[in-house]
Design a protein around this motif. Structure first.
Motif, PDB file in Angstrom:
ATOM      1  N   PRO A  25     -66.876  61.172  34.838  1.00  0.00           N
ATOM      2  CA  PRO A  25     -67.552  61.512  33.584  1.00  0.00           C
ATOM      3  C   PRO A  25     -66.610  62.226  32.625  1.00  0.00           C
ATOM      4  N   THR A  26     -66.672  61.851  31.358  1.00  0.00           N
ATOM      5  CA  THR A  26     -65.840  62.477  30.345  1.00  0.00           C
ATOM      6  C   THR A  26     -66.559  63.694  29.780  1.00  0.00           C
ATOM      7  N   PRO A  27     -65.980  64.873  29.889  1.00  0.00           N
ATOM      8  CA  PRO A  27     -66.648  66.061  29.361  1.00  0.00           C
ATOM      9  C   PRO A  27     -66.684  66.044  27.838  1.00  0.00           C
ATOM     10  N   VAL A  28     -67.630  66.748  27.293  1.00  0.00           N
ATOM     11  CA  VAL A  28     -67.661  66.916  25.843  1.00  0.00           C
ATOM     12  C   VAL A  28     -66.627  67.983  25.501  1.00  0.00           C
ATOM     13  N   LEU A  29     -65.566  67.583  24.825  1.00  0.00           N
ATOM     14  CA  LEU A  29     -64.471  68.502  24.566  1.00  0.00           C
ATOM     15  C   LEU A  29     -64.841  69.505  23.489  1.00  0.00           C
ATOM     16  N   ASP A  30     -64.386  70.727  23.686  1.00  0.00           N
ATOM     17  CA  ASP A  30     -64.473  71.725  22.640  1.00  0.00           C
ATOM     18  C   ASP A  30     -63.692  71.203  21.439  1.00  0.00           C
ATOM     19  N   PRO A  31     -64.186  71.416  20.216  1.00  0.00           N
ATOM     20  CA  PRO A  31     -63.463  70.914  19.036  1.00  0.00           C
ATOM     21  C   PRO A  31     -62.002  71.356  18.986  1.00  0.00           C
ATOM     22  N   ALA A  36     -55.885  69.313  20.137  1.00  0.00           N
ATOM     23  CA  ALA A  36     -54.700  69.137  20.981  1.00  0.00           C
ATOM     24  C   ALA A  36     -54.616  67.708  21.507  1.00  0.00           C
ATOM     25  N   LEU A  37     -55.738  67.184  21.992  1.00  0.00           N
ATOM     26  CA  LEU A  37     -55.757  65.832  22.547  1.00  0.00           C
ATOM     27  C   LEU A  37     -55.379  64.800  21.490  1.00  0.00           C
ATOM     28  N   ARG A  38     -55.921  64.940  20.306  1.00  0.00           N
ATOM     29  CA  ARG A  38     -55.631  63.963  19.253  1.00  0.00           C
ATOM     30  C   ARG A  38     -54.152  63.971  18.863  1.00  0.00           C
ATOM     31  N   TRP A  39     -53.531  65.144  18.921  1.00  0.00           N
ATOM     32  CA  TRP A  39     -52.100  65.186  18.627  1.00  0.00           C
ATOM     33  C   TRP A  39     -51.284  64.630  19.790  1.00  0.00           C
ATOM     34  N   GLY A  40     -51.749  64.830  21.022  1.00  0.00           N
ATOM     35  CA  GLY A  40     -51.072  64.200  22.154  1.00  0.00           C
ATOM     36  C   GLY A  40     -51.116  62.690  22.035  1.00  0.00           C
ATOM     37  N   GLN A  41     -52.245  62.167  21.616  1.00  0.00           N
ATOM     38  CA  GLN A  41     -52.383  60.724  21.435  1.00  0.00           C
ATOM     39  C   GLN A  41     -51.552  60.234  20.250  1.00  0.00           C
ATOM     40  N   MET A  42     -51.511  61.018  19.167  1.00  0.00           N
ATOM     41  CA  MET A  42     -50.715  60.633  18.006  1.00  0.00           C
ATOM     42  C   MET A  42     -49.230  60.560  18.353  1.00  0.00           C
ATOM     43  N   GLU A  71     -46.747  77.045  21.544  1.00  0.00           N
ATOM     44  CA  GLU A  71     -46.354  78.244  20.806  1.00  0.00           C
ATOM     45  C   GLU A  71     -47.204  78.462  19.561  1.00  0.00           C
ATOM     46  N   CYS A  72     -47.818  77.417  19.033  1.00  0.00           N
ATOM     47  CA  CYS A  72     -48.684  77.566  17.861  1.00  0.00           C
ATOM     48  C   CYS A  72     -50.011  78.247  18.197  1.00  0.00           C
ATOM     49  N   VAL A  73     -50.391  78.265  19.484  1.00  0.00           N
ATOM     50  CA  VAL A  73     -51.695  78.839  19.846  1.00  0.00           C
ATOM     51  C   VAL A  73     -51.596  80.034  20.778  1.00  0.00           C
ATOM     52  N   VAL A  74     -50.442  80.231  21.429  1.00  0.00           N
ATOM     53  CA  VAL A  74     -50.373  81.208  22.510  1.00  0.00           C
ATOM     54  C   VAL A  74     -50.635  82.632  22.035  1.00  0.00           C
ATOM     55  N   ASN A  75     -50.261  82.957  20.799  1.00  0.00           N
ATOM     56  CA  ASN A  75     -50.469  84.318  20.314  1.00  0.00           C
ATOM     57  C   ASN A  75     -51.910  84.583  19.877  1.00  0.00           C
ATOM     58  N   GLY A  76     -52.742  83.575  20.017  1.00  0.00           N
ATOM     59  CA  GLY A  76     -54.169  83.774  19.766  1.00  0.00           C
ATOM     60  C   GLY A  76     -54.953  84.057  21.023  1.00  0.00           C
ATOM     61  N   THR A  77     -54.254  84.251  22.147  1.00  0.00           N
ATOM     62  CA  THR A  77     -54.916  84.499  23.425  1.00  0.00           C
ATOM     63  C   THR A  77     -54.497  85.845  24.004  1.00  0.00           C
ATOM     64  N   VAL A 288     -55.611  63.732  31.577  1.00  0.00           N
ATOM     65  CA  VAL A 288     -56.044  64.940  32.289  1.00  0.00           C
ATOM     66  C   VAL A 288     -56.840  65.853  31.363  1.00  0.00           C
ATOM     67  N   VAL A 289     -56.344  66.049  30.155  1.00  0.00           N
ATOM     68  CA  VAL A 289     -57.067  66.899  29.196  1.00  0.00           C
ATOM     69  C   VAL A 289     -58.439  66.303  28.891  1.00  0.00           C
ATOM     70  N   LYS A 290     -58.480  65.001  28.711  1.00  0.00           N
ATOM     71  CA  LYS A 290     -59.756  64.334  28.417  1.00  0.00           C
ATOM     72  C   LYS A 290     -60.692  64.386  29.614  1.00  0.00           C
ATOM     73  N   THR A 291     -60.140  64.303  30.823  1.00  0.00           N
ATOM     74  CA  THR A 291     -60.947  64.301  32.043  1.00  0.00           C
ATOM     75  C   THR A 291     -61.431  65.696  32.416  1.00  0.00           C
ATOM     76  N   ALA A 292     -60.550  66.684  32.306  1.00  0.00           N
ATOM     77  CA  ALA A 292     -60.880  68.034  32.769  1.00  0.00           C
ATOM     78  C   ALA A 292     -61.536  68.895  31.697  1.00  0.00           C
ATOM     79  N   GLY A 293     -61.251  68.607  30.424  1.00  0.00           N
ATOM     80  CA  GLY A 293     -61.830  69.397  29.345  1.00  0.00           C
ATOM     81  C   GLY A 293     -61.434  70.864  29.364  1.00  0.00           C
ATOM     82  N   PRO A 294     -60.140  71.195  29.451  1.00  0.00           N
ATOM     83  CA  PRO A 294     -59.729  72.607  29.466  1.00  0.00           C
ATOM     84  C   PRO A 294     -59.913  73.246  28.090  1.00  0.00           C
ATOM     85  N   ASN A 295     -59.759  74.571  28.031  1.00  0.00           N
ATOM     86  CA  ASN A 295     -59.804  75.221  26.722  1.00  0.00           C
ATOM     87  C   ASN A 295     -58.499  74.918  25.975  1.00  0.00           C
ATOM     88  N   LEU A 296     -58.421  75.364  24.738  1.00  0.00           N
ATOM     89  CA  LEU A 296     -57.290  74.999  23.878  1.00  0.00           C
ATOM     90  C   LEU A 296     -55.949  75.434  24.449  1.00  0.00           C
TER      91      LEU A 296
END
Length: 447
Positions: A25-31, A36-42, A71-77, A288-296
């Motif tokens: 089953p494909t999880p509903v991804l957080d927006p 991140a996924l869309r840029w991986g695909q791009m 690095e664009c997101v790590v300082n937000g955690t 994996v990102v699409k399958t597991a649905g991790p946070n950003l």
């Protein structure tokens, strides 16, 4: 009455069929994760059949693209830390302004657009326009829920991170490597046991690909200190280990099953026909990102680990290839076993030992295991929809795996089935890839 019973049974069977749960089953991804996924695909959309792209340059690009995302997101955690001052030669990166609000998905969005346009400046204009279109589309999704000053500040921050990483990338030895894929001035050794340009190859070239790539800087400092592994000594003696390695390739190529041929094709990943071998690993990160649905932040970490692992894998692999300049099975078999033999799969334009597929697949599997565990069931759809190979009569059917390491082993085995690598090439590649992936894992990712 019998008709009624039969109808009832058929309806019941149909209902059971409809109620069967989706095994994947494909999880509903957080927006945010979706960004991140869309840029991986791009990234792979740009790399697909990209002229001048190579497994070497492509792997390097994935390392910088994945790192930029992280690095664009790590300082937000509060859970993760930057890799600045941990990677070879990267002393510092831009930081967010203290006390100011940021939208980190928008920072990622701007950073990915900037780094990809820099790394793939040689791509056709229509592909670079896709980058601009995706950046604009994601901005549009967040603008209505984000204050204008936050939008501007976040995009500026993401671009600053990307520019700093791109500037650092220029000093690694592989900058603009697509301009010098084949060096006519490179003198490679000739004689028994040495590599010769392929007769039945992916491309026509009288010179090997990127002969100095093994001198490039690695991302993880520990990966720059790995010694070149030893290979079996050349021999034409039928009882020698060297002869047996190549004879095994020849023997297997005479008895390939349809399944073995399908495996050879699935992992072939010729960069002129696909997004290249490292692109296949990066696509596994997408899956994996699409399958597991991790946070950003975990999604971004996934791309960073995989990208840097395959990049370091190719640097170390190329160091070995141009230490030994080892021949491919085609040369040895035709000289010592069967002069008329042609391997099943076209060979690439560089020496054999050790296998690039094996090392980068093992490095990728090792970092994915660290993030998602040793047991992870998923479907590799990397070549779904690809036209049938009419020459070899092979269809590209998605493959199911229960672990990441299983993909590495199958990718390695595919090269043996293809007739372009010995088992030694693959086994050592897997072992080296595991070391390389472990060094990526040993970076300090968490606070």
């Amino acid at each position: 009455m019998k008709k009624v019973i039969v109808l009832f049974l058929l309806l019941g069977f149909a209902a059971c069929q409809q109620q069967q749960p989706d095994p994947f089953p494909t999880p509903v991804l957080d927006p945010s994760t979706s960004v991140a996924l869309r840029w991986g695909q791009m990234t792979l959309s740009i790399m697909y059949q990209l002229p001048l792209n190579t497994p070497t340059y492509g792997s390097r690009s994935l390392g910088y693209a994945g790192l930029t995302m992280y690095e664009c997101v790590v300082n937000g955690t509060t859970t993760h830390r930057s890799l600045a001052a941990q990677l070879s030669g990267l002393t510092a990166l831009p930081l967010p302004e203290s006390g100011q609000m940021y939208n980190y998905p928008l920072a990622l969005n701007a950073g990915q657009a900037a780094i990809l346009k820099n790394l793939f400046a040689f791509a056709p204009t229509d592909r670079l326009r896709r980058v601009d279109s995706l950046e604009a589309a994601i901005n549009g999704e967040f603008i209505s829920i984000t204050q204008p000053d936050v939008v501007t500040r976040s995009a500026s921050y993401g671009k600053a991170v990307a520019e700093a990483i791109f500037t650092w990338s220029k000093t690694d030895g592989g900058f603009e490597g697509y301009k010098r894929n084949f060096d006519p001035g490179y003198s490679f050794p000739h004689g028994a046991g040495y590599w010769n340009p392929p007769i039945n190859g992916q491309i026509v070239s009288g010179f090997p690909l990127h002969p100095t790539w093994g001198k490039n800087r690695t991302f993880a400092p520990a990966n720059s200190t790995l010694p070149v592994p030893e290979m079996t000594a050349y021999s034409t003696n039928r009882s020698s280990a060297y002869y047996k390695e190549f004879a095994a390739v020849y023997t297997k190529n005479q008895t390939l099953t349809p399944e073995e041929k399908a495996i050879a094709a699935w992992w072939g990943d010729d960069p002129t026909e696909t997004f290249s071998p490292p692109g296949h690993s990066y696509n596994l990160a997408n899956i994996v990102v699409k399958t597991a649905g991790p946070n950003l932040v975990k999604a971004a970490e996934t791309y960073a680990r995989v990208g840097m692992a395959v990049a370091d894998g190719f640097v170390n692999c190329w160091k070995a290839k141009y230490t030994y300049h080892c021949e491919r099975p085609s040369t040895y078999v035709r000289a010592n076993i069967d002069p008329a033999w042609t391997q099943f799969w076209p060979e690439p334009p560089f020496p054999a030992f050790y296998s690039g597929h094996s090392v980068q697949s093992a490095a990728s599997a090792t970092v994915l295991e660290a993030l998602y565990g040793t047991s992870f069931q998923f479907v590799d759809t990397s070549h779904q929809g690809r036209p049938r190979d009419q020459i070899r009569k092979i269809d590209y059917v998605p493959r199911t795996f229960n672990s990441f390491w299983a993909t590495a082993e199958e990718a390695a085995l595919s090269r043996f089935y293809g007739g372009i690598h010995t088992r030694q090439d693959n086994e050592i590649g897997l072992a080296e890839g595991k070391k390389i992936g472990q060094h990526i894992n040993e970076l300090t990712w968490s606070r």
